[in-house]
Design an enzyme around this catalytic site. Sequence first.
Site, PDB file in Angstrom:
ATOM      1  N   TYR A 142      49.233  -2.563  12.823  1.00  0.00           N
ATOM      2  CA  TYR A 142      49.972  -2.850  14.053  1.00  0.00           C
ATOM      3  C   TYR A 142      51.411  -3.281  13.750  1.00  0.00           C
ATOM      4  O   TYR A 142      52.322  -3.045  14.535  1.00  0.00           O
ATOM      5  CB  TYR A 142      49.301  -3.989  14.825  1.00  0.00           C
ATOM      6  CG  TYR A 142      48.235  -3.570  15.800  1.00  0.00           C
ATOM      7  CD1 TYR A 142      47.127  -2.848  15.394  1.00  0.00           C
ATOM      8  CD2 TYR A 142      48.332  -3.912  17.149  1.00  0.00           C
ATOM      9  CE1 TYR A 142      46.147  -2.480  16.292  1.00  0.00           C
ATOM     10  CE2 TYR A 142      47.351  -3.557  18.056  1.00  0.00           C
ATOM     11  CZ  TYR A 142      46.258  -2.845  17.626  1.00  0.00           C
ATOM     12  OH  TYR A 142      45.299  -2.497  18.525  1.00  0.00           O
ATOM     13  N   LYS A 189      37.094  -0.703   5.263  1.00  0.00           N
ATOM     14  CA  LYS A 189      36.963   0.695   4.831  1.00  0.00           C
ATOM     15  C   LYS A 189      37.350   0.704   3.351  1.00  0.00           C
ATOM     16  O   LYS A 189      38.306   1.373   2.920  1.00  0.00           O
ATOM     17  CB  LYS A 189      37.872   1.585   5.701  1.00  0.00           C
ATOM     18  CG  LYS A 189      37.705   3.073   5.490  1.00  0.00           C
ATOM     19  CD  LYS A 189      36.428   3.638   6.090  1.00  0.00           C
ATOM     20  CE  LYS A 189      36.261   5.103   5.702  1.00  0.00           C
ATOM     21  NZ  LYS A 189      34.942   5.658   6.054  1.00  0.00           N
ATOM     22  N   ASP A 221      32.990   2.659   9.831  1.00  0.00           N
ATOM     23  CA  ASP A 221      32.279   3.761  10.500  1.00  0.00           C
ATOM     24  C   ASP A 221      30.801   3.414  10.680  1.00  0.00           C
ATOM     25  O   ASP A 221      30.225   3.598  11.751  1.00  0.00           O
ATOM     26  CB  ASP A 221      32.472   5.100   9.754  1.00  0.00           C
ATOM     27  CG  ASP A 221      32.271   4.997   8.253  1.00  0.00           C
ATOM     28  OD1 ASP A 221      32.101   3.882   7.727  1.00  0.00           O
ATOM     29  OD2 ASP A 221      32.278   6.066   7.594  1.00  0.00           O
ATOM     30  N   ASP A 245      40.155  -4.254  17.049  1.00  0.00           N
ATOM     31  CA  ASP A 245      40.502  -3.758  18.378  1.00  0.00           C
ATOM     32  C   ASP A 245      39.460  -2.747  18.830  1.00  0.00           C
ATOM     33  O   ASP A 245      38.935  -2.809  19.937  1.00  0.00           O
ATOM     34  CB  ASP A 245      41.893  -3.100  18.313  1.00  0.00           C
ATOM     35  CG  ASP A 245      42.324  -2.547  19.661  1.00  0.00           C
ATOM     36  OD1 ASP A 245      42.141  -3.260  20.666  1.00  0.00           O
ATOM     37  OD2 ASP A 245      42.808  -1.403  19.702  1.00  0.00           O
ATOM     38  N   ASP A 249      36.032  -3.307  21.734  1.00  0.00           N
ATOM     39  CA  ASP A 249      35.831  -2.515  22.963  1.00  0.00           C
ATOM     40  C   ASP A 249      34.440  -1.893  22.938  1.00  0.00           C
ATOM     41  O   ASP A 249      33.726  -1.864  23.943  1.00  0.00           O
ATOM     42  CB  ASP A 249      36.879  -1.389  23.078  1.00  0.00           C
ATOM     43  CG  ASP A 249      38.079  -1.800  23.933  1.00  0.00           C
ATOM     44  OD1 ASP A 249      38.449  -2.992  23.893  1.00  0.00           O
ATOM     45  OD2 ASP A 249      38.636  -0.931  24.630  1.00  0.00           O
TER      46      ASP A 249
END
Length: 372
Positions: A142, A189, A221, A245, A249
């Site tokens: 970000y 990851k 993942d 983020d 959700d």
Amino acid sequence: MKLHIAVLSGDGIGPEVTSEAIKVLKAIAVEFDHSFKFTEALVGASAIDKTGNPLPNETLDVCKSSDAVLFGAIGDPKYDNDPSAKVRPEQGLLKLRKELGLFANIRPVKAYDTLLEKSPLKEEIIKGTDISIYRELTGGIYFGEKKLNEEGTVASDLCVYSKAEIERIAHLAFKAAQSRRKKVTLVDKANVLESSRLWRKVVTELATEYPDITLDFLFVDNAAMQLILNPKQFDVILTENMFGDIISDEASVIGGSIGLLASASVGGEIGLFEPIHGSFPEGTGKGIANPIASILSAAMLLEHFGLTKEAASIHKAVEKSLELDISTPDLNRNGNPITTQKLGDFIEDYILNPEDSNMNFTNIHLGQSTII
Ligand code: IPM
Ligand code: MN
């Protein structure tokens, strides 16, 4: 307690849900004898429209001279559909997080028993889920360097993390796990990204300071899959900015509505409390937005100041509304959804008069009683 709260309600449904949270905080002030002062300030698309800046200096000053920030939502489709826009509403929130040093974003995810049927996931999978997501908030992709070549054909966003940035949020996640079920899952990851390998190394080292906590690891993942296959395996999830983020959700599906998920952003002197949902432009002004995420964010604000009885009183009122199906359209089961404002009225009234029990209970708390 005296608290000065900056109110940045922002765009879309932000102002509607935030006014319900303020209503609820005012009820708490009355019931528990506190004094809360609210100062409104501009942010996001509405701030761009009025000042050209998504985070005007004046807003930053208001935040910095407050004890806490209650945030609504930001975003407007006119920017989403214009990739060439130089000034964007989201920049306001990102800058505010950075300026206030809010490096940890805490997102609780809970499956409410009364709402199990509202989730598209099977009841037996989600029942009992109780997760706390610790998302790093001021670093990573970000905030890394952004580049676009002159022809506009090649772009990059750099993902940078330092040991210190990882350690400070990891400490918070381990400490949170100590008063929960004593498990931290680091989501990364590390099979591909160097920055993720640093996260694993730093968090593994730091875990030795918390021998009572079990630390495990999941690639993002796989974590995305595990979250809906078997969410009960998670206690505290610790992760970097963008993974957090995305998976938060995703996790909102467990609760039945993104309209329920609150968050606290902490790290600096002043905390910021906001629903995780966006500005829901299609719903603006229709009275259909669910104010619960904003109201529960207000409860997190109170908890932050050690006002646990007060926060519990909000939780109780929210749970009562869910139990009685006094709800906005996203969650309604009885075919009679109520408005954002009426739901706020109910929660406010329940906080002020929790003992009411009457055949006409629902109507009394909605202010529709025929008994005078
Ligand atoms: C969130 C939002 C923000 C983010 C946007 C509005 C910048 O999606 O708080 O999750 O990506 O952090
Ligand atoms: Mn988000």
